[in-house]
Scaffold this motif. Structure first.
Motif, PDB file in Angstrom:
ATOM      1  N   PHE A 172     -38.171 -66.993 -42.742  1.00  0.00           N
ATOM      2  CA  PHE A 172     -38.195 -65.531 -42.738  1.00  0.00           C
ATOM      3  C   PHE A 172     -39.572 -64.982 -43.080  1.00  0.00           C
ATOM      4  N   LEU A 173     -40.460 -65.834 -43.559  1.00  0.00           N
ATOM      5  CA  LEU A 173     -41.824 -65.410 -43.866  1.00  0.00           C
ATOM      6  C   LEU A 173     -42.646 -65.466 -42.582  1.00  0.00           C
ATOM      7  N   SER A 174     -43.468 -64.478 -42.384  1.00  0.00           N
ATOM      8  CA  SER A 174     -44.259 -64.461 -41.150  1.00  0.00           C
ATOM      9  C   SER A 174     -45.701 -64.071 -41.456  1.00  0.00           C
ATOM     10  N   GLY A 175     -46.533 -64.239 -40.458  1.00  0.00           N
ATOM     11  CA  GLY A 175     -47.936 -63.860 -40.589  1.00  0.00           C
ATOM     12  C   GLY A 175     -48.670 -64.721 -41.596  1.00  0.00           C
ATOM     13  N   THR A 176     -49.416 -64.088 -42.475  1.00  0.00           N
ATOM     14  CA  THR A 176     -50.192 -64.829 -43.465  1.00  0.00           C
ATOM     15  C   THR A 176     -49.313 -65.433 -44.557  1.00  0.00           C
ATOM     16  N   TYR A 177     -48.066 -65.011 -44.658  1.00  0.00           N
ATOM     17  CA  TYR A 177     -47.165 -65.534 -45.682  1.00  0.00           C
ATOM     18  C   TYR A 177     -46.394 -66.760 -45.214  1.00  0.00           C
ATOM     19  N   SER A 178     -46.480 -67.104 -43.965  1.00  0.00           N
ATOM     20  CA  SER A 178     -45.730 -68.231 -43.427  1.00  0.00           C
ATOM     21  C   SER A 178     -46.323 -69.549 -43.909  1.00  0.00           C
ATOM     22  N   PRO A 179     -45.483 -70.462 -44.410  1.00  0.00           N
ATOM     23  CA  PRO A 179     -45.998 -71.776 -44.809  1.00  0.00           C
ATOM     24  C   PRO A 179     -46.136 -72.737 -43.626  1.00  0.00           C
ATOM     25  N   TRP A 180     -45.859 -72.264 -42.421  1.00  0.00           N
ATOM     26  CA  TRP A 180     -45.901 -73.108 -41.235  1.00  0.00           C
ATOM     27  C   TRP A 180     -46.956 -72.617 -40.233  1.00  0.00           C
ATOM     28  N   PRO A 181     -48.234 -72.611 -40.601  1.00  0.00           N
ATOM     29  CA  PRO A 181     -49.243 -72.126 -39.656  1.00  0.00           C
ATOM     30  C   PRO A 181     -49.504 -73.143 -38.542  1.00  0.00           C
ATOM     31  N   VAL A 182     -50.082 -72.648 -37.489  1.00  0.00           N
ATOM     32  CA  VAL A 182     -50.491 -73.479 -36.362  1.00  0.00           C
ATOM     33  C   VAL A 182     -51.955 -73.854 -36.573  1.00  0.00           C
ATOM     34  N   PRO A 183     -52.365 -75.063 -36.226  1.00  0.00           N
ATOM     35  CA  PRO A 183     -53.775 -75.443 -36.412  1.00  0.00           C
ATOM     36  C   PRO A 183     -54.719 -74.493 -35.682  1.00  0.00           C
ATOM     37  N   GLY A 184     -55.787 -74.170 -36.345  1.00  0.00           N
ATOM     38  CA  GLY A 184     -56.781 -73.281 -35.752  1.00  0.00           C
ATOM     39  C   GLY A 184     -56.639 -71.834 -36.183  1.00  0.00           C
ATOM     40  N   PRO A 231     -56.511 -68.711 -38.942  1.00  0.00           N
ATOM     41  CA  PRO A 231     -57.298 -68.515 -40.165  1.00  0.00           C
ATOM     42  C   PRO A 231     -56.548 -68.879 -41.445  1.00  0.00           C
ATOM     43  N   ASN A 232     -55.228 -68.825 -41.426  1.00  0.00           N
ATOM     44  CA  ASN A 232     -54.500 -69.105 -42.669  1.00  0.00           C
ATOM     45  C   ASN A 232     -54.097 -70.573 -42.807  1.00  0.00           C
ATOM     46  N   TRP A 233     -54.599 -71.472 -41.948  1.00  0.00           N
ATOM     47  CA  TRP A 233     -54.275 -72.890 -42.056  1.00  0.00           C
ATOM     48  C   TRP A 233     -54.780 -73.461 -43.393  1.00  0.00           C
ATOM     49  N   SER A 234     -56.032 -73.245 -43.732  1.00  0.00           N
ATOM     50  CA  SER A 234     -56.598 -73.805 -44.967  1.00  0.00           C
ATOM     51  C   SER A 234     -55.990 -73.215 -46.228  1.00  0.00           C
ATOM     52  N   PRO A 235     -55.850 -71.876 -46.349  1.00  0.00           N
ATOM     53  CA  PRO A 235     -55.240 -71.347 -47.573  1.00  0.00           C
ATOM     54  C   PRO A 235     -53.800 -71.825 -47.772  1.00  0.00           C
ATOM     55  N   VAL A 236     -53.041 -71.895 -46.709  1.00  0.00           N
ATOM     56  CA  VAL A 236     -51.647 -72.341 -46.836  1.00  0.00           C
ATOM     57  C   VAL A 236     -51.594 -73.790 -47.287  1.00  0.00           C
ATOM     58  N   HIS A 237     -52.476 -74.613 -46.774  1.00  0.00           N
ATOM     59  CA  HIS A 237     -52.446 -76.018 -47.159  1.00  0.00           C
ATOM     60  C   HIS A 237     -52.993 -76.263 -48.562  1.00  0.00           C
ATOM     61  N   ARG A 238     -53.749 -75.328 -49.089  1.00  0.00           N
ATOM     62  CA  ARG A 238     -54.108 -75.424 -50.515  1.00  0.00           C
ATOM     63  C   ARG A 238     -52.867 -75.197 -51.369  1.00  0.00           C
ATOM     64  N   TYR A 239     -51.974 -74.301 -50.943  1.00  0.00           N
ATOM     65  CA  TYR A 239     -50.709 -74.093 -51.661  1.00  0.00           C
ATOM     66  C   TYR A 239     -49.802 -75.311 -51.539  1.00  0.00           C
ATOM     67  N   TRP A 240     -49.779 -75.935 -50.355  1.00  0.00           N
ATOM     68  CA  TRP A 240     -49.002 -77.168 -50.198  1.00  0.00           C
ATOM     69  C   TRP A 240     -49.511 -78.224 -51.174  1.00  0.00           C
ATOM     70  N   LEU A 241     -50.837 -78.366 -51.268  1.00  0.00           N
ATOM     71  CA  LEU A 241     -51.430 -79.363 -52.158  1.00  0.00           C
ATOM     72  C   LEU A 241     -51.146 -79.038 -53.621  1.00  0.00           C
ATOM     73  N   ALA A 242     -51.152 -77.765 -53.977  1.00  0.00           N
ATOM     74  CA  ALA A 242     -50.867 -77.365 -55.354  1.00  0.00           C
ATOM     75  C   ALA A 242     -49.392 -77.615 -55.713  1.00  0.00           C
ATOM     76  N   SER A 243     -48.507 -77.542 -54.741  1.00  0.00           N
ATOM     77  CA  SER A 243     -47.091 -77.748 -55.036  1.00  0.00           C
ATOM     78  C   SER A 243     -46.711 -79.223 -55.086  1.00  0.00           C
ATOM     79  N   LEU A 244     -47.532 -80.102 -54.558  1.00  0.00           N
ATOM     80  CA  LEU A 244     -47.206 -81.526 -54.528  1.00  0.00           C
ATOM     81  C   LEU A 244     -47.023 -82.132 -55.928  1.00  0.00           C
ATOM     82  N   PRO A 245     -47.935 -81.906 -56.898  1.00  0.00           N
ATOM     83  CA  PRO A 245     -47.708 -82.496 -58.234  1.00  0.00           C
ATOM     84  C   PRO A 245     -46.444 -81.948 -58.908  1.00  0.00           C
TER      85      PRO A 245
END
Length: 171
Positions: free
Chosen positions: A137-149, A151-165
């Motif tokens: 239900f999240l869209s745009g810059t709030y979506s955790p499922w960005p497509v490569p290329g 602009p929000n690919w890198s910021p979203v994946h920093r959140y993925w990395l922060a949630s891993l531990p």
């Protein structure tokens, strides 16, 4: 069954993004399957010289290592078929897959800690289903499922990395 998630990406002319979604689906399905290893129905009846957390992590490794290897093989197949640009950087996608898979394990581990029945393992896929459905239900810059290329690919994946531990520490 998880291998079928990437089958469309291995066809001659797949639709854009199908490889990425196939790998994401495979990670969720592998995590759901591995979460059933978290329940030990005999835990209340056995006395062993080993703490519960160590037994649980050993049971987890028996299932998690083969699932991770199969996912990495699927990743290599999709990457060779579509190229790296279609699925994004490897490290980002591996972290995303780890979080997707380990979320189910965390849910099952919490349930297995309190209920020693075989149905406690269903908390893993249930946790994944709720989180994946909510994230759709999240869209745009709030979506955790960005497509490569994007602009929000890198910021979203920093959140993925922060949630891993956090996900790793829950079980």
């Amino acid at each position: 069954m998880s291998g079928l998630a990437v089958l469309p990406a291995l066809l001659d002319d797949p639709a854009p993004g199908v490889g990425l979604w196939g790998l994401r689906s495979a990670a969720v399905l592998f995590g759901a399957a591995v979460s059933f290893a978290m329940v030990d129905r005999m835990a209340p009846l056995t006395v062993v010289p080993m703490p519960r957390w160590l037994r649980q992590w050993l049971r987890l490794m028996v299932m998690l290592v083969p699932a991770a290897i199969v996912w990495l093989v699927l990743y290599a197949m999709v990457r060779s078929a579509l190229g790296a640009a279609a699925i994004g950087p490897a490290k980002d996608l591996v972290v995303e897959a780890a979080v997707c898979g380990l979320t189910g394990l965390a849910g099952a581990a919490v349930a297995a800690r309190y209920w020693h029945t075989s149905t406690a393992a269903l908390a893993g896929p249930g946790t994944q289903a709720v989180l994946v459905a909510a994230s759709l239900f999240l869209s745009g810059t709030y979506s955790p499922w960005p497509v490569p290329g994007t602009p929000n690919w890198s910021p979203v994946h920093r959140y993925w990395l922060a949630s891993l531990p956090i996900i790793v520490l829950v079980p």
